[in-house]
Each structure stands twice: as C-alpha cells, then as structure tokens.
Design a protein around this motif. Structure first.
Motif, PDB file in Angstrom:
ATOM      1  N   VAL A 139       0.993  -1.027  -0.165  1.00 55.24           N
ATOM      2  CA  VAL A 139       0.040  -0.217   0.034  1.00 55.24           C
ATOM      3  C   VAL A 139       0.913   1.371  -0.080  1.00 55.24           C
ATOM      4  CG1 VAL A 139      -1.765  -1.031   1.210  1.00 55.24           C
ATOM      5  CG2 VAL A 139      -0.188  -0.050   2.765  1.00 55.24           C
ATOM      6  N   LYS A 140       0.248   2.367  -0.069  1.00 52.67           N
ATOM      7  CA  LYS A 140       1.008   3.694  -0.122  1.00 52.67           C
ATOM      8  C   LYS A 140       2.044   3.735   0.847  1.00 52.67           C
ATOM      9  CE  LYS A 140      -2.305   6.686  -0.298  1.00 52.67           C
ATOM     10  NZ  LYS A 140      -3.117   7.769  -0.234  1.00 52.67           N
ATOM     11  N   GLN A 141       1.641   3.237   2.259  1.00 52.61           N
ATOM     12  CA  GLN A 141       2.743   3.558   3.391  1.00 52.61           C
ATOM     13  C   GLN A 141       3.927   2.511   3.250  1.00 52.61           C
ATOM     14  OE1 GLN A 141      -0.589   3.204   3.749  1.00 52.61           O
ATOM     15  NE2 GLN A 141      -1.558   4.144   5.442  1.00 52.61           N
ATOM     16  N   THR A 142       3.594   1.410   2.383  1.00 50.82           N
ATOM     17  CA  THR A 142       4.600   0.402   2.352  1.00 50.82           C
ATOM     18  C   THR A 142       5.721   0.835   1.214  1.00 50.82           C
ATOM     19  OG1 THR A 142       2.815  -1.254   2.320  1.00 50.82           O
ATOM     20  CG2 THR A 142       5.085  -1.988   1.788  1.00 50.82           C
ATOM     21  N   PHE A 143       5.303   1.477   0.229  1.00 46.60           N
ATOM     22  CA  PHE A 143       5.974   2.171  -0.599  1.00 46.60           C
ATOM     23  C   PHE A 143       6.886   3.193  -0.051  1.00 46.60           C
ATOM     24  CE2 PHE A 143       3.173   0.381  -4.021  1.00 46.60           C
ATOM     25  CZ  PHE A 143       4.059  -0.533  -4.588  1.00 46.60           C
ATOM     26  N   GLY A 144       6.312   4.157   0.699  1.00 40.65           N
ATOM     27  CA  GLY A 144       6.918   4.953   1.330  1.00 40.65           C
ATOM     28  C   GLY A 144       7.962   4.669   2.335  1.00 40.65           C
ATOM     29  N   PHE A 145       7.655   3.632   3.247  1.00 41.23           N
ATOM     30  CA  PHE A 145       8.741   3.223   4.271  1.00 41.23           C
ATOM     31  C   PHE A 145      10.049   2.606   3.398  1.00 41.23           C
ATOM     32  CE2 PHE A 145      10.693  -0.485   6.515  1.00 41.23           C
ATOM     33  CZ  PHE A 145      10.764   0.347   7.774  1.00 41.23           C
ATOM     34  N   PHE A 146       9.629   1.908   2.149  1.00 45.30           N
ATOM     35  CA  PHE A 146      10.801   1.426   1.583  1.00 45.30           C
ATOM     36  C   PHE A 146      11.517   2.288   0.507  1.00 45.30           C
ATOM     37  CE2 PHE A 146       8.877  -2.335   3.338  1.00 45.30           C
ATOM     38  CZ  PHE A 146      10.144  -3.133   3.761  1.00 45.30           C
ATOM     39  N   GLN A 147      11.210   3.619   0.798  1.00 41.57           N
ATOM     40  CA  GLN A 147      11.786   4.558  -0.133  1.00 41.57           C
ATOM     41  C   GLN A 147      11.604   4.624  -1.549  1.00 41.57           C
ATOM     42  OE1 GLN A 147      15.659   3.325   1.259  1.00 41.57           O
ATOM     43  NE2 GLN A 147      15.709   4.710   3.127  1.00 41.57           N
ATOM     44  N   GLN A 148      10.409   3.911  -1.824  1.00 39.15           N
ATOM     45  CA  GLN A 148       9.913   3.790  -3.399  1.00 39.15           C
ATOM     46  C   GLN A 148      10.685   2.847  -4.082  1.00 39.15           C
ATOM     47  OE1 GLN A 148       6.937   5.336  -3.858  1.00 39.15           O
ATOM     48  NE2 GLN A 148       6.935   6.503  -1.962  1.00 39.15           N
TER      49      GLN A 148
END
Length: 899
Positions: free
Chosen positions: A348-357
């Motif tokens: 989800v969006k937070q996942t991509f954010g945490f993993f720096q895209q």
C-alpha cells in the motif's frame, strides 16, 4: 544526571555518550587511567600538530581503532564530519594505531541523542545513523575481515537458477543489485501470494551468508505460527551448489525466552517478540496470539539492549511487510544497523513510502495466474435480508445473552425494542438463523452452481468475526451438512491443538471445512483449498488480498486427488462472499477471467479482426491460463508446435501487455494490443486448435451438469433481456414528467443531481420491476455487445448513460465514470494548449474532484470537507493549493464533466 541544569550542553551530551559507550561494553576513562588491554574509550586525546584534540579515542587490543567527535544535543552531525575525519588522519606516531587506507577505520560523530558512524572498511565509506555504539567484539570482527558485506555483495557469483521460477530469479537479482548499488537501505519485493516468497527469501539468505559477507539475518514473520512454516522452509532447502541442507551449514533458530543464540545465522521471530527482548522482558516460547497480534496505541520507543545490540543483524527480512511495520513498530527496525528487505503481495502507499519507493522486483497476481503459479478465482455472492438490512426484536421478548468471556448463557427480557443493522452482526448481536440461511444456501448451491458436477465438499476456509462467532459457525455447518466433528473444525489460537488441526486440514480427506478468525489469514499454505468463504467484513484491501490468496495455490494433480478424490485438477478457487466484502470500492475482487458471457471462440475471433479491447485481453488471458492448467503434456506440446510459443508464454505476454504500469507508457493503445495478440491473430491454425482442445475438455467438464454449469457461467436469456429493454423504454416514456431525473435528461435543461438519480434508482428497484443499473446494463450487453462497454460494477450515475443510450442521445453505452474520465482528459489537454500548468499538488486535487464527479455527477464546495480531500486540509487545503482559481476550477469541472 544528563538533566542536571548545572552542566553545560556539551557536558550533558558527554555524560550521555559515556553512558552509551559503557552500555556497549567500552570502558570510558581519562588518559591517565588507560589500560590498553581493555576495550576503552579514552577522553580528550591530543592529535598530531594541526589535527586538534579528539573527544574520544577507541582502544581495542592495544591499538587505537577509532575516534568520536562529541557535540551538544541538537547539533547537526553531518556538519562536523570534517573534524572527526581530521582526527582519524591525525593520530600521533607516539600512539599505537590500527590504520586502514592511511587513517583510523572507525569514525563517529555523536551528540548524546543521535550517533553517526563511518566504517572505513566499506568500499565507499559514508556516514550513517547508528543506535548508540557498536560493541568492541563487533569492531574486532570487522578488523579481522578487513571488509564488510557492502564490499562482498558487489562481487556475488552468478545465481544458479535450477529450481527457481522466473519471478524468484528476478527478485533475488533485484535485491542483490539494490544492495550492491547502495543507493537505498530498504528494498521492496512485490510477489503474488503463492508465488514462493519464503523460498525466495531462503535462497537469498543462503547466498548472502555464503557469498555476501553477511553475519546474521533476522526473518520477521506476521504470526508466530508462521515461524514454524518458515523454519520448515529453511530445513527443507537443499543448497544448489553444495547439495546439503541449509540447516546443516547455518544455524536457524526462533527467538525464544532465552533470547538469541550466539551461533545463530538466521533468527525467526515476530516483531512483537523482538521488541519484548529489546525491552528486557520475558518472551514465551509458545504461541501467544495476544502478544504476536499486539498493536500498540502509539509508536514504540526502543532502548539499547546488550542482549540484542544494534549490530546483531546485517539484514532484516520482513515477510508480509504491508502490515504495520512502518507505523507503530517502526522503531524496532530502525534500531538495527541493518538493511531491510520487504516481501509482500499487496503493498500500500505506506509500504512504498517506508521502502523509499525502492521496488526491486514486481510480480502481480495476474502474472502468477498466467504463469500457472496460481489459479484464477470466481466470486459467488450470497445475500440475505438480515445480512443486508439487519432486523429487530420487540421489547419484552425473552432472549438469550451470552457472556463473551465465560460463554455462559442467561435469559433476559428486552426492556426496549432491539433494532440492529447488518454491520452489527457478531459484534453486538448474533442471529443464528442468518448463519444457517447462508450455510444452507452454500450447501444447496455447492454442487450445482459453485462446483457443478462435484460430490465432495471442496476444502473450504471460512473467516469468522471472532472466536465466539467461529464456534457458532462450526456447530451450524456440521448440522447443515449432517456431518460429524471430523468434517469441520475451528482453527484459532484458542482452539485445542490448532497446529494439528491445520495439518489435518492440509492433508486429510476427512476434514473439509476450517473456520478461523486471523490465524490462517496470511502466509499459511493450504494448497488443496478451493473455497474462501467470508462471513466477516474486511475494510483493508491488503488484508483482503492476503485472505483471498489462501485459495490461490496450485497443487500437483495427484496430491490434490488424494484429499479431494472427485476432482481431477485444481483449476480455480471460489470466493464465497456472504457479507458484501467484494463490493467495496477499495477491494479488487475482479478475477482475470472477467466476462464469462463471452465465449472463447468470440474472443479468438476478435483477435483475428484486431478488435479486441483491453478488458477482453485480460479475459482471454484468464481463459487461456485456466485451459493451460487442464491440458495434458501431449496437448501442451501440440499447441507449442503449432504456435511457436508455449501457451503459458502467450498468456504471460497478454497479461504483461495490459499491466497498468506498461499501459501508462503506451501512446497508441490499438497498436499495442495488436502486437500483444499477434501470436494468436497471425496464426489461424493455433486459434482453431485451441478451440478443438477446449471442446474436448468441455465434454468432460459438462458431462454430468451441463445445464447447471451454463447457468453458473451466466448464459444470457436474450428473450428476457429484450423484455427488460422494452419495459425500461416504456417506463421512461411513461414517467418522464413525474420523476425529476427523467425530466432533466429528456429535456437536457440542466445537470441532473445525485439525489435525483438516487430517487430514480430507488423507484425502479421496487416491484414489479426490481431493476438495478447492473441488470439493465447486462440486458443491453446481451442484445448489442458491439456497442456496450463492460465494467466490473455499475453505480447510480450509470443511469445517466443508460437513459442517454435508450433515448439514442449516445450511440455507445459507456460507463459514466469512463465518460467523465474521457472528458477530464480532454479538458486537461485543452488547458495545456491554452498554456495552463498545474503542479503535482494541484493535479492531486483536480484528479480527485474528477473522481467525485464520476461518482456523483457533480461536486460542491461542501464535498471538499469529506474524504479524500480531508487528508489534505479540506476546503482550506483546496484554497491553499489551487489558489485564487479554486472556485473557477470547481465550476469548470462541474460544467465540463457532467451530463
């Protein structure tokens, strides 16, 4: 002591730094008290002339190995790196020192709150944050190796691909490439459920431990019971180059109450248990669902732990990383001086954010179906009156009430009317007849509509709301099917021997139905499962995908027949939805084979005429993927000979062609689709051979239940459809002057409002018509497929499209949302031509305004104070980002996009 107001800021920082060094095993002393045989941090060491005075020098094994520059709390540490670098290169010759590249290898900047660390043994030494300080034995190990994993991982040997699927090969290579490039310290792998994430992670772990210079890996699982499954994967893994088992070469252990075993190379745990150890608390060795499902109210605060220091792990692998790791538990991951690899099917969006895209590889569910790794699914909806609308019980009625904790039942008279909605079921009210009605419907339709022609209940997993609900469902399903205890079981953390029951559910031909809450929701592998049954609602799209994925696994035909003897092969699974979970806008419950009313022959004809649509390409891919699962090896070889490509490869190319990321870069959709279907369009012999083989297999499938199977796949009654269309036109003419929406759309004098459309929708769904937008749309599709565009679901605003098509105002029946998006794209193009430039923030507002218009045929200023606009400040945010043009832009979109 650090809060002592008498101390200057730098002195307070020194006190805290002393404490951190001591906790990490260093003896903090003044120069006069130095013992060079003890790992020591010596204060105030004078450097060579011109190199100043180091705040601390680190002595290890009689040599100076590093320096620390101390600053007051709040000092930006990157700005003082020049000082510590000067110290590292300026130790006087009178000191015994360990140099690497002409300077001390370990350099720190610290202010008591944060620490920056540069390791000179890295190939490109650069500063990074470190929680406290590393232990002396850690620095000693780096000195012995004269390198770190960052150097080793740049020269990994070639990957041995035997036994790996293409998606697994891509994932391993993607992670290693990202590690070697050192541009990110977090790496995300998106891999469809059932595609072998854990096996991929074990392969990755083996290569990094053997060739990559990694010392120890932490493997975080979503549930503690999944730790056993992960442990089995490591134990069963045969190394491709050595031939021995993984656990013969490296110790793999679960994190227990005794903490971490020093010889462990892989440690398996939940993040909750890691936090317990970091907090100095006892960790139970047995399953504890309250612990492993714990979600703190606020982000956790982590303190230094000598039992689990920050350098304990070089890599943290997070399975099912779509969960809350980037929220409440984030501090646990950021405590370790380790890179993080995330594995998930549903970012989800937070996942991509945490993993720096940093998405290093991507393998979607559609691709996995095309490759034969997973099977496609169908949706079967069961709707009852109580589920949909709730019910009521009159005051004075004596009702049973069950205590949730003790399960004791008492009887009381209601002192007021009890009125409840469907959403309150199993939360405040249990309605046994609602459960029974749903289960009886499932039983009665199971062998005629859901799995036509079958006689053995397929392996079925039912998701209940809580443990009490699960108890009731188990009791009722045994009664409804007239079977004993071994037919259905509750598999929850509170059940007796849940692991034994789970194993029986996988392997026993007797246990057909399992009822769970969360225990089997993610990660758990039950390959023979054919039915995923929702008796609880799910609001999280990613969690729904994980639950759905329990049924996706493929299984060898012989293994499948052992547990389900009346089935020849697992070619699909079914989502049974008894609560409307598949109808949420945020839930993607569209299978690959989306339109079962279009026969394979018709789809192949449309490839030949190059008129196939994007949606039909998806359906064709699903149809071919299911056919491939049913083929014999001889048939597979025959088709490959005729087509020049394996059917699986043709299917994979179709799926890839309609991948949203690929389509985003396509400028000519028609040419793109033509190229995708070329292997079929340019090969009439292959198309004919596919139909011949399909007919052969159809004879087998339809042998016992042809009529029911046709009904299950929605064969259209054209006479009935014609009757609906005729009645609908007559209804419009008859009521054009009394129903506001009709009056507006007939005269086109103004924009019809959403409330007017809702009124029309409410009136037509009443007897005797009982029409819905879906029913009317399907009627037109049955009679005029060439001019009717398909959609997964139809909304109230689609009544606009239906009315305009009926009145011949439009020549094509297009979903209203699609029309709005086309108008929006045209409006944006016109704005661009006129010289208007919108920022990313402004496009965010405009895109979502267009979405609301598509759903409601208009938007008001008040709507801006509702979701999704509230996440960016509502009306005030619109005024801020859109500026003085906000009101004009809103009016323009209302004017240009609406009917």
């Amino acid at each position: 002591m650090t809060d002592d107001p008498q101390l200057a800021a730098e002195q307070r920082a020194r006190v805290e730094i002393d404490r951190q060094l001591t906790a990490a095993g260093w003896s903090v002393v003044d120069r006069k008290d130095l013992n060079p045989f003890v790992p020591s941090a010596v204060r105030e060491v004078i450097m060579s002339p011109g190199h100043g005075r180091a705040d601390y020098a680190l002595y290890l094994d009689r040599e100076v190995v590093g320096v620390i520059e101390a600053k007051p709390a709040g000092t930006p540490l990157s700005g003082v790196e020049w000082q510590s670098a000067m110290y590292a290169a300026g130790l006087p010759d009178t000191a015994r020192k360990r140099l690497y590249g002409g300077k001390l290898p370990f350099v720190f900047e610290a202010n008591g709150v944060e620490t920056h660390f540069t390791n000179g043994y890295d190939p490109e030494p650069r500063s990074r944050r470190f929680f406290g300080f590393p232990r002396p034995d850690t620095l000693a190990r780096w000195i012995r190796d004269e390198s770190t994993w960052r150097g080793h991982v740049t020269a990994m040997p070639s990957l041995l691909e035997d036994g790996l699927r293409p998606a697994q090969v891509e994932a391993v290579r993607g992670v290693e490439r990202s590690l070697a490039e050192q541009q990110y310290d977090r790496h995300l792998v998106q891999m469809a459920t059932g595609a072998g994430k854990t096996f991929t992670a074990v392969t990755q772990s083996y290569r990094l431990l053997k060739h990559g210079g990694f010392h120890r890996i932490l493997f975080l699982v979503d549930r503690n019971n999944l730790g056993d499954q992960t442990m089995r994967e490591f134990r069963n893994y045969t190394t491709p180059d050595d031939g021995r088992k993984f656990t013969e070469l490296y110790n793999v252990d679960k994190l227990t109450g005794a903490g971490m075993v020093g010889s462990s190379k892989v440690v398996i745990s939940t993040i909750q248990r890691v936090f317990k150890v970091l907090s100095g608390e006892e960790v139970p060795d047995v399953d504890d669902p309250q612990l492993d499902a714990a979600a703190p109210e606020a982000p956790v605060t982590v303190t230094y732990s000598p039992d689990l220091p920050p350098e304990s792990f070089d890599l943290v692998i997070v399975d099912e990383c779509h969960r809350s790791i980037y929220g409440s538990w984030r501090g646990v991951l950021e405590y370790f001086d380790a890179h993080v690899v995330g594995l998930t099917a549903t970012p989800v969006k937070q996942t991509f954010g945490f993993f720096q895209q940093n998405l290093v590889s991507e393998y979607t569910y559609a691709q996995s179906v095309a490759d034969g790794v997973n099977v496609d699914f169908d949706v079967y909806r069961i709707k009852t009156q109580i589920t949909d609308q709730g019910s009521s019980v009159e005051a004075g009625t004596i009702v049973p009430k069950r205590d949730r904790r003790t399960r004791q039942v008492r009887y009381e008279a209601l002192d007021e009317d009890l009125v409840y909605g469907g959403s309150q079921l199993e939360r405040a009210v249990t309605a046994p007849d609602q459960i029974r009605t749903v289960l009886e419907t499932f039983r009665d339709r199971l062998f005629t509509e859901i799995f036509p022609g079958r006689s053995t209940v397929p392996k079925t997993l039912i998701f209940a709301k809580d443990d009490t609900h699960a108890e009731e469902v188990v009791t009722q399903i045994r009664q409804v099917f007239g079977r004993g205890n071994d037919f259905a079981a509750k598999i929850t953390y509170s059940a007796k021997d849940p692991k034994g029951s789970l194993q029986a559910f996988r392997n026993s031909p007797t246990l057909r139905v399992a009822v769970t809450v969360d225990m089997i929701a993610t990660g758990t592998d039950v390959k023979p499962l054919e039915c995923v049954f929702f008796l609880r609602d799910i609001r999280s799209a990613s969690y729904f995908e994980q639950m759905k994925g329990r049924g996706a696994r493929t299984i060898p035909d012989t293994d499948f027949q052992v547990v389900t003897p009346d089935a020849s092969a697992k070619t699909r699974f079914v989502l049974v939805d008894a609560v409307g979970v598949t109808e949420h806008d945020h839930i993607d419950a569209a299978p690959l084979d989306r339109d079962k009313t279009v026969p394979l022959k018709r789809l192949l004809e449309k490839t030949a005429t190059l008129t196939i649509t994007e949606s039909e390409v998806v359906t064709l891919a699903g149809r071919l993927a299911r056919l491939d699962r049913e083929l014999t090896e001889a048939e597979r070889t025959e088709l490959e000979h005729v087509g020049g490509l394996a059917l699986k490869e043709i299917t994979r190319r179709l799926v890839q062609a309609v991948d949203p990321d690929v389509l985003a870069d396509v400028t000519d959709l028609r040419d793109h689709l033509d190229e995708a279907v070329k292997p079929l369009a340019a090969n009439p012999e292959l198309r004919n051979r596919l139909l011949e083989i399909r007919r052969t297999h159809d004879l087998v499938i339809d042998e016992t239940s042809q009529d029911t199977l046709l009904e299950a796949y929605g064969v259209v009654d054209t006479d009935r459809a014609r009757e609906v269309v005729t009645s609908w036109r007559a209804y419009l003419d008859e009521h054009r002057d009394e129903i506001s929406a009709l009056e507006v759309l007939y005269t086109r004098g103004r924009t019809v409002t959403f409330s007017e459309l809702a009124e029309l929708a409410e009136r037509i769904k009443r007897p005797p018509y009982q029409w819905t937008p879906d029913l009317l749309w399907n009627a037109y599709a049955a009679l005029d497929v060439e001019h009717v565009h398909r959609a997964d679901r139809h909304t109230v605003t689609d009544l606009i499209a239906l009315i305009r098509f009926t009145l011949r105002q439009d020549s094509e029946l297009v979903p209203y949302a699609e029309t709005v998006q086309q108008r929006y794209a045209a409006w944006l193009a016109a704005q661009e031509q006129a010289g208007a430039v919108f920022s990313a923030e402004q496009r965010w507002w405009l895109d979502r305004i267009a979405d609301v218009v598509a759903q409601a045929n208009g938007i008001t200023v008040d709507d801006l104070d509702n979701a999704p606009f509230t996440e960016r400040g509502g009306v005030d945010g619109a005024a801020r980002d859109l500026g003085a043009s906000a009101e004009a832009l809103l009016a323009a979109l209302n004017s240009e996009l609406t009917a």
